[in-house]
Design an enzyme around this catalytic site. Sequence first.
Site, PDB file in Angstrom:
ATOM      1  N   ASP A  49       0.840  -1.209   0.000  1.00 48.85           N
ATOM      2  CA  ASP A  49       0.000   0.000   0.000  1.00 48.85           C
ATOM      3  C   ASP A  49       0.873   1.256   0.000  1.00 48.85           C
ATOM      4  O   ASP A  49       0.366   2.372  -0.096  1.00 48.85           O
ATOM      5  CB  ASP A  49      -1.000  -0.007   1.161  1.00 48.85           C
ATOM      6  CG  ASP A  49      -0.324   0.024   2.525  1.00 48.85           C
ATOM      7  OD1 ASP A  49       0.913  -0.139   2.599  1.00 48.85           O
ATOM      8  OD2 ASP A  49      -1.044   0.205   3.531  1.00 48.85           O
ATOM      9  N   GLU A 187       9.482  -4.267  10.276  1.00 45.27           N
ATOM     10  CA  GLU A 187       9.915  -2.979   9.712  1.00 45.27           C
ATOM     11  C   GLU A 187      10.569  -2.098  10.772  1.00 45.27           C
ATOM     12  O   GLU A 187      10.013  -1.890  11.867  1.00 45.27           O
ATOM     13  CB  GLU A 187       8.706  -2.248   9.097  1.00 45.27           C
ATOM     14  CG  GLU A 187       9.108  -0.911   8.482  1.00 45.27           C
ATOM     15  CD  GLU A 187       8.111  -0.337   7.487  1.00 45.27           C
ATOM     16  OE1 GLU A 187       7.109  -1.007   7.158  1.00 45.27           O
ATOM     17  OE2 GLU A 187       8.347   0.798   7.037  1.00 45.27           O
TER      18      GLU A 187
HETATM   19  O1  KIV Z   1       3.553  -1.098   1.610  1.00 48.40           O
HETATM   20  C1  KIV Z   1       4.700  -1.557   1.526  1.00 48.40           C
HETATM   21  O2  KIV Z   1       5.427  -1.343   0.542  1.00 48.40           O
HETATM   22  C2  KIV Z   1       5.187  -2.380   2.620  1.00 48.40           C
HETATM   23  C3  KIV Z   1       6.635  -2.688   2.666  1.00 48.40           C
HETATM   24  C4  KIV Z   1       7.356  -1.475   3.090  1.00 48.40           C
HETATM   25  C5  KIV Z   1       6.943  -3.856   3.505  1.00 48.40           C
HETATM   26  O3  KIV Z   1       4.437  -2.745   3.465  1.00 48.40           O
END
Ligand code: KIV
Length: 273
Positions: A49, A187
């Site tokens: 997202d 993260e």
């Molecule tokens: O939305 C995204 O790109 C993510 C990654 C940063 C893991 O959740």
Amino acid sequence: MSVQQDIRRLTAPDIRARKKGEPIVSLTAYHAHTARLMDPYCDFILVGDSLGMVMHGMETTVPVTLDMMILQGHAVMRGSKRALVVVDMPFGSYEASKEQAFMSASRVLKETGCGAIKLEGGRRMAETIRFLVERGVPVMGHIGLTPQSINTIGSFRAQGRDEKDWGPIEDDARAVADAGAFSVVIEAVAEPLARKITAAVDIPTIGIGASAACDGQILVLEDMLGLSARVPKFVKRYGDLGPSIEKAVADYAKEVRSRAFPGPDQVYGMKKG
Ligand code: KIV
């Protein structure tokens, strides 16, 4: 007669089985063309997202809708053959109840053809993860910094900076694993915590700003290519496409404006007349 080579797409159980094995490679993609380029190298492709911020210039991922995720998820499926495609569940599409989560996740699986979904949250989402997995939805968890919570956490800062704050993040990882998730994104957490979690859970941990101690890594493609306006400090740049794109556009504009734009005869060697 054409020889058709069937390429088997990786599945959530394949990724699950890579715990303590060969490190898992993944990137985000939102388009068919980038998915096609990364497909031979990635074990899974995440339709994150983050597309709200990266593609649409939004300030956060909060405004992203389920329809946006489905549209781009479908594009990434069309562009890839081999990698597992995981589609993010956007804010507001799964938190209200287990049933809401199932309705949203089943739309994602049916309408994109992807192999798994990802959702943010540890202990608070464990019951939902179990409900989804028991009903045939492979779930990737996401703990540590959870960007959809920006309005309650206040900033995109690294989590668990002090050892005294590690406990809840470790508990989140265990809860997600115990609930049946096939892997978990961690993260923006410090290396010793990522190492501890990776040793504590029996599913692969996928780090983003969480060190090489994880079972695999993910980066936002545009961040590692130098195309994003704002890039987290931990991201290594593997390319610098911004200036090349700008130069190509500037060269094109110059040729058009100076009437030096090449005709088909110059480009393809076509004869005039
Ligand atoms: O939305 C995204 O790109 C993510 C990654 C940063 C893991 O959740």
